[in-house]
Scaffold this motif. Sequence first.
Motif, PDB file in Angstrom:
ATOM      1  N   GLY A 245     -39.900  -6.333  24.531  1.00  0.00           N
ATOM      2  CA  GLY A 245     -40.798  -6.864  23.515  1.00  0.00           C
ATOM      3  C   GLY A 245     -42.269  -6.729  23.875  1.00  0.00           C
ATOM      4  O   GLY A 245     -43.127  -6.687  23.008  1.00  0.00           O
ATOM      5  N   GLN A 246     -42.570  -6.652  25.175  1.00  0.00           N
ATOM      6  CA  GLN A 246     -43.958  -6.496  25.606  1.00  0.00           C
ATOM      7  C   GLN A 246     -44.500  -5.138  25.175  1.00  0.00           C
ATOM      8  O   GLN A 246     -45.634  -5.033  24.709  1.00  0.00           O
TER       9      GLN A 246
ATOM     10  N   ALA B 107     -44.950  -5.232  21.410  1.00  0.00           N
ATOM     11  CA  ALA B 107     -46.153  -5.967  21.003  1.00  0.00           C
ATOM     12  C   ALA B 107     -47.401  -5.139  21.265  1.00  0.00           C
ATOM     13  O   ALA B 107     -48.306  -5.082  20.436  1.00  0.00           O
TER      14      ALA B 107
ATOM     15  N   SER C 121     -47.619  -2.507  18.733  1.00  0.00           N
ATOM     16  CA  SER C 121     -47.879  -3.029  17.387  1.00  0.00           C
ATOM     17  C   SER C 121     -49.357  -3.331  17.165  1.00  0.00           C
ATOM     18  O   SER C 121     -49.810  -3.369  16.023  1.00  0.00           O
TER      19      SER C 121
ATOM     20  N   GLY D 246     -51.530  -1.285  18.236  1.00  0.00           N
ATOM     21  CA  GLY D 246     -52.131   0.050  18.218  1.00  0.00           C
ATOM     22  C   GLY D 246     -52.372   0.669  19.580  1.00  0.00           C
ATOM     23  O   GLY D 246     -53.056   1.681  19.692  1.00  0.00           O
TER      24      GLY D 246
ATOM     25  N   ARG E  54     -38.863  -2.732  11.554  1.00  0.00           N
ATOM     26  CA  ARG E  54     -39.373  -2.017  12.722  1.00  0.00           C
ATOM     27  C   ARG E  54     -39.633  -0.550  12.417  1.00  0.00           C
ATOM     28  O   ARG E  54     -40.501   0.062  13.034  1.00  0.00           O
TER      29      ARG E  54
ATOM     30  N   ASN F 144     -43.384   0.172  10.993  1.00  0.00           N
ATOM     31  CA  ASN F 144     -44.524   0.533  11.842  1.00  0.00           C
ATOM     32  C   ASN F 144     -44.076   1.434  12.996  1.00  0.00           C
ATOM     33  O   ASN F 144     -44.735   1.531  14.014  1.00  0.00           O
TER      34      ASN F 144
ATOM     35  N   LEU G 141     -41.863   1.360  15.265  1.00  0.00           N
ATOM     36  CA  LEU G 141     -41.313   0.923  16.552  1.00  0.00           C
ATOM     37  C   LEU G 141     -39.903   1.473  16.667  1.00  0.00           C
ATOM     38  O   LEU G 141     -39.330   1.557  17.746  1.00  0.00           O
ATOM     39  N   GLU G 142     -39.341   1.800  15.507  1.00  0.00           N
ATOM     40  CA  GLU G 142     -38.017   2.415  15.446  1.00  0.00           C
ATOM     41  C   GLU G 142     -38.180   3.700  14.642  1.00  0.00           C
ATOM     42  O   GLU G 142     -38.824   3.701  13.592  1.00  0.00           O
ATOM     43  N   GLU G 143     -37.655   4.810  15.176  1.00  0.00           N
ATOM     44  CA  GLU G 143     -37.730   6.065  14.434  1.00  0.00           C
ATOM     45  C   GLU G 143     -36.677   6.072  13.336  1.00  0.00           C
ATOM     46  O   GLU G 143     -35.645   5.443  13.477  1.00  0.00           O
TER      47      GLU G 143
ATOM     48  N   SER H 283     -50.361   5.476  16.531  1.00  0.00           N
ATOM     49  CA  SER H 283     -51.049   4.256  16.964  1.00  0.00           C
ATOM     50  C   SER H 283     -52.063   3.803  15.927  1.00  0.00           C
ATOM     51  O   SER H 283     -52.218   2.607  15.678  1.00  0.00           O
TER      52      SER H 283
ATOM     53  N   ARG I 150     -50.466   2.078  13.087  1.00  0.00           N
ATOM     54  CA  ARG I 150     -49.976   0.752  13.510  1.00  0.00           C
ATOM     55  C   ARG I 150     -51.089  -0.291  13.503  1.00  0.00           C
ATOM     56  O   ARG I 150     -50.830  -1.477  13.282  1.00  0.00           O
ATOM     57  N   THR I 151     -52.326   0.137  13.775  1.00  0.00           N
ATOM     58  CA  THR I 151     -53.418  -0.847  13.779  1.00  0.00           C
ATOM     59  C   THR I 151     -53.654  -1.407  12.381  1.00  0.00           C
ATOM     60  O   THR I 151     -54.269  -2.443  12.225  1.00  0.00           O
TER      61      THR I 151
ATOM     62  N   MET J  64     -47.915  -7.117  13.349  1.00  0.00           N
ATOM     63  CA  MET J  64     -46.482  -7.415  13.435  1.00  0.00           C
ATOM     64  C   MET J  64     -46.276  -8.696  14.234  1.00  0.00           C
ATOM     65  O   MET J  64     -46.903  -8.899  15.272  1.00  0.00           O
TER      66      MET J  64
ATOM     67  N   PHE K 258     -43.238 -11.074  15.985  1.00  0.00           N
ATOM     68  CA  PHE K 258     -41.866 -10.893  16.457  1.00  0.00           C
ATOM     69  C   PHE K 258     -41.128 -12.216  16.565  1.00  0.00           C
ATOM     70  O   PHE K 258     -41.737 -13.276  16.729  1.00  0.00           O
TER      71      PHE K 258
ATOM     72  N   ASN L 241     -43.513 -12.504  21.942  1.00  0.00           N
ATOM     73  CA  ASN L 241     -44.003 -11.381  22.751  1.00  0.00           C
ATOM     74  C   ASN L 241     -45.491 -11.462  23.058  1.00  0.00           C
ATOM     75  O   ASN L 241     -46.194 -10.451  23.057  1.00  0.00           O
TER      76      ASN L 241
END
Lengths: 221, 258
Positions: free
Chosen positions: A120-121, A124, A127, A129, B51, B54, B56-58, B90, B93-94, B98, B100, B104
Amino acid sequence: MSYNWYFQVVWDYRQVFIRGAAVTGELTIGALAIGLVLGLILGLLRSSRMRALRWPAALYIELFRSTPILVQLVWIYYALPILSGVQMGNLTSAAVGIGLYAAAYIAEIFRAGIQSIDRGQMDAAKSIGMRYGQAMRRIILPQAVRRMIPPLINEFATLVKLTTLGSVIAVNELLHEAENLINNTYRPLEVYTVLALTFAVLIFPFIYMSQRLERRWGGRS
Amino acid sequence: MRRALPMIRVCNLHKHFGGLHVLRNVSFEVARGEVLVIIGPSGSGKSTLLRCMNFLEEYDSGEIWFGDKLVGYRRANGGRMIRDGEASVSRVRTRMGMVFQNFNLFPHKTVLENVIEGPIIVKRETREAAVARAEALLAKVGLSDKRDVYPGVLSGGQQQRAAIARALAMQPEAMLFDEPTSALDPELVGEVLAVMRSLAADGMTMVIVTHEMAFARDVADRILVMDGGAIMELGTPDQIFNSPARERTAEFLRRVQH
């Protein structure tokens, strides 16, 4: 059975120990620098998601962990120059040899440290960027390093002791100096006793430091 | 008159985990300022869908658009989709925050440091600017007095509010919430939902995966019900809760509300 200890002779030759300790220190620092830099790179490659990066790192690590370091040292000093034409001095050869060997173990410490950080780090960090490199440098490694300190100090203590292997390729580190001294004084018991204590004195502060750091960082994670 | 571009557009999305088909032909849009709540049984693909949004998952096929940017891929010459570069992923994503399930937060950084990390490192803002906005955000989520403590000493509710502030610090155009209250003790759920309510009231575009049905009913503009990796139903809270089109939706709602 009695033996008359005669430590005066060691005291008389204290310069020999100081000189030897200096070379041991040099060898340690050289090997450690190589081991840490290469170990970090190998550890990162080893935890990569790409097989093409993971594989060579794994091969290196297993190769160096499964062959005796004494053989590696002798190989680097005697065989490598013949194959590559590169002749390094004996101190450099020893530092490179011990460094390459330590890198394999340090890589595993880095890998284990990185993998011990919750997934999760990284999520995060991404996320907000961050790129992989930024996330590693700013988020993952600072946390991983704290968990890696005890095994790293352990590895460091092992490394200090491994420098004695430099004596087989005539590096004037502590053991080599001590053996020369024995040849002059015929006092092996006194010399080896003081030699052992010298290593203990060199290594203990680091073990103490690691315990202090562990305690200080303990409360924060 | 041209219709305004949706904030998020998901088209024919498919994803597999090994042999498991976890997202099956999922398509929907999220309008600017809309609050979309995703509900459904566990294992129905809700979190995976979020996920993917953004990257984090393809995802295997289909498209996800954030504004006019394809997420995670770009079109090569000839229209083939190829994996986007890290910098571009990236950057998109900005534009979305997100939050969780497990917060996190970065445990080696104080609450304030958590919040200013993205603005300073990713957006290259000055420390003063980042701190000023972070303080305003911490005030908004009710954590002004916690700015210099480490996340480890906070309650779950406080940690999640700090995590929301961290995401907002990037000034995102939309916020994604992945079961933000599922890891919280029941008495701490309310304080997090209150912060989310106020965000919705400010007009933030939000996509929320949650099991809080009362909250969904109150705050959602639309509700998306997932089942078995596919969309079972998509409609207003009134439609979904009072006259669901599918018997399975009704059955699921009966199960979670009792």
